[in-house]
Design an enzyme around this catalytic site. Sequence first.
Site, PDB file in Angstrom:
ATOM      1  N   HIS A   1       1.441  -0.846 -73.750  1.00 19.89           N
ATOM      2  CA  HIS A   1       2.016  -0.454 -72.463  1.00 19.89           C
ATOM      3  C   HIS A   1       3.070  -1.436 -71.970  1.00 19.89           C
ATOM      4  O   HIS A   1       3.436  -1.411 -70.800  1.00 19.89           O
ATOM      5  CB  HIS A   1       0.899  -0.285 -71.416  1.00 19.89           C
TER       6      HIS A   1
ATOM      7  N   GLY B   1     -13.505  -3.490 -72.576  1.00 17.79           N
ATOM      8  CA  GLY B   1     -12.988  -3.441 -71.200  1.00 17.79           C
ATOM      9  C   GLY B   1     -11.963  -2.367 -70.936  1.00 17.79           C
ATOM     10  O   GLY B   1     -11.023  -2.586 -70.184  1.00 17.79           O
TER      11      GLY B   1
HETATM   12  P1  OAD Z   1      -9.432   0.655 -66.186  1.00 14.10           P
HETATM   13  O1  OAD Z   1      -9.295  -0.025 -64.864  1.00 14.10           O
HETATM   14  O2  OAD Z   1      -9.278   2.132 -66.227  1.00 14.10           O
HETATM   15  O3  OAD Z   1     -10.861   0.307 -66.832  1.00 14.10           O
HETATM   16  C1  OAD Z   1     -11.369  -0.995 -66.832  1.00 14.10           C
HETATM   17  C2  OAD Z   1     -12.642  -0.984 -67.643  1.00 14.10           C
HETATM   18  O4  OAD Z   1     -13.101  -2.322 -67.733  1.00 14.10           O
HETATM   19  C3  OAD Z   1     -13.802  -0.173 -67.031  1.00 14.10           C
HETATM   20  O5  OAD Z   1     -14.393   0.623 -68.040  1.00 14.10           O
HETATM   21  C4  OAD Z   1     -14.781  -1.250 -66.538  1.00 14.10           C
HETATM   22  O6  OAD Z   1     -16.150  -0.814 -66.661  1.00 14.10           O
HETATM   23  C5  OAD Z   1     -14.499  -2.357 -67.533  1.00 14.10           C
HETATM   24  N1  OAD Z   1     -14.801  -3.713 -67.034  1.00 14.10           N
HETATM   25  C6  OAD Z   1     -14.800  -4.193 -65.774  1.00 14.10           C
HETATM   26  N2  OAD Z   1     -15.123  -5.491 -65.761  1.00 14.10           N
HETATM   27  C7  OAD Z   1     -15.339  -5.859 -67.047  1.00 14.10           C
HETATM   28  C8  OAD Z   1     -15.706  -7.083 -67.707  1.00 14.10           C
HETATM   29  N3  OAD Z   1     -15.895  -8.210 -67.024  1.00 14.10           N
HETATM   30  N4  OAD Z   1     -15.827  -7.068 -69.051  1.00 14.10           N
HETATM   31  C9  OAD Z   1     -15.627  -5.926 -69.768  1.00 14.10           C
HETATM   32  N5  OAD Z   1     -15.285  -4.761 -69.198  1.00 14.10           N
HETATM   33  C10 OAD Z   1     -15.141  -4.718 -67.869  1.00 14.10           C
HETATM   34  O7  OAD Z   1      -8.399  -0.070 -67.187  1.00 14.10           O
HETATM   35  P2  OAD Z   1      -7.784   0.455 -68.564  1.00 14.10           P
HETATM   36  O8  OAD Z   1      -8.813   1.173 -69.371  1.00 14.10           O
HETATM   37  O9  OAD Z   1      -7.114  -0.711 -69.170  1.00 14.10           O
HETATM   38  O10 OAD Z   1      -1.672   2.125 -67.989  1.00 14.10           O
HETATM   39  O11 OAD Z   1      -6.695   1.472 -68.059  1.00 14.10           O
HETATM   40  C11 OAD Z   1      -5.853   2.033 -69.024  1.00 14.10           C
HETATM   41  C12 OAD Z   1      -4.461   2.218 -68.487  1.00 14.10           C
HETATM   42  O12 OAD Z   1      -4.522   2.911 -67.241  1.00 14.10           O
HETATM   43  C13 OAD Z   1      -3.735   0.952 -68.116  1.00 14.10           C
HETATM   44  O13 OAD Z   1      -3.150   0.295 -69.222  1.00 14.10           O
HETATM   45  C14 OAD Z   1      -2.667   1.467 -67.201  1.00 14.10           C
HETATM   46  C15 OAD Z   1      -3.437   2.494 -66.395  1.00 14.10           C
HETATM   47  O14 OAD Z   1      -2.776   3.648 -66.110  1.00 14.10           O
HETATM   48  C16 OAD Z   1      -0.366   1.976 -67.699  1.00 14.10           C
HETATM   49  O15 OAD Z   1       0.016   1.222 -66.829  1.00 14.10           O
HETATM   50  C17 OAD Z   1       0.536   2.786 -68.558  1.00 14.10           C
END
Ligand code: OAD
Length: 249
Positions: A120, A188
């Site tokens: 991204h 994560g």
């Molecule tokens: P999200 O905010 O959607 O998800 C974060 C994940 O991290 C969740 O499943 C939480 O349960 C988990 N989480 C929280 N704290 C944690 C910890 N300490 N250790 C491990 N896991 C933990 O973020 P992404 O999946 O990265 O795209 O979101 C994907 C994309 O959505 C991003 O890259 C962004 C957004 O739209 C763009 O900007 C193009």
Amino acid sequence: MESLTDLLSETGLKRRSPVSVLTGAGVSAESGVPTFRGEEGLWKNFRAEELATPEAFDRDPATVWEWYDYRRRIIAAKEPNPAHRAITRLDEAFPDFLLITQNVDGLHARAGTRRIAELHGNLFRVRCTRDGEVSDNLGVPLTEIPPRCKCGSLLRPDVVWFGEGLPREEFDRAFNAAEACKLMLVVGTSAVVQPAASIPLVAKQAGALVVEVNPDPTPLTDLVDLHLRGNAGEVLPRVVDILLDFTDT
Ligand code: OAD
């Protein structure tokens, strides 16, 4: 972690085996970087879906840049955490390795990981809206909003916005690694944003052992080989210890 060791024995993982890691915002949560979704999610406070689009930038580049400057300032003050550093140990130990990240915060590179596909983009790079030239030489905080290229055109963040495609080269590296890997760790990510969310499924279909690390269940949880419930900064260093011990032959 006993089940991880059992699965590794069945898979026969070796140091020379291809290994991939896919990360999302949760890997940086313990560094104090807000995730996108969930209670403290960045999206909630800032309605980012309305800011992170080419249309929003065309309409009001200054407001979009205010928001990116704010995020750049938050992240520049944060440090990589034990999860980032654990991934660096994998990068150093496995000759055939790729980290695939959805994160734009640059913390993996700051932790020393070298082989990274940034799906991204990266918040600290900018791109000229006229000729697409990319650079990373703007200070934090920005001195001019919106910033301009030396050619006079507007600069934009070198990140992927809603409605835009992924950078071709990074996309290819990520999907090729998913097809080839013998082990994929998925750390994560809420696994709801495509096409990144399908990367673990590609790996699984191609026969890889897929292990998820997340404190909460995701749409992937029932499909992976093992879900390790917990925070990445605590779980991942232990997983890496096990992987390095197991393949130390
Ligand atoms: P999200 O905010 O959607 O998800 C974060 C994940 O991290 C969740 O499943 C939480 O349960 C988990 N989480 C929280 N704290 C944690 C910890 N300490 N250790 C491990 N896991 C933990 O973020 P992404 O999946 O990265 O795209 O979101 C994907 C994309 O959505 C991003 O890259 C962004 C957004 O739209 C763009 O900007 C193009």
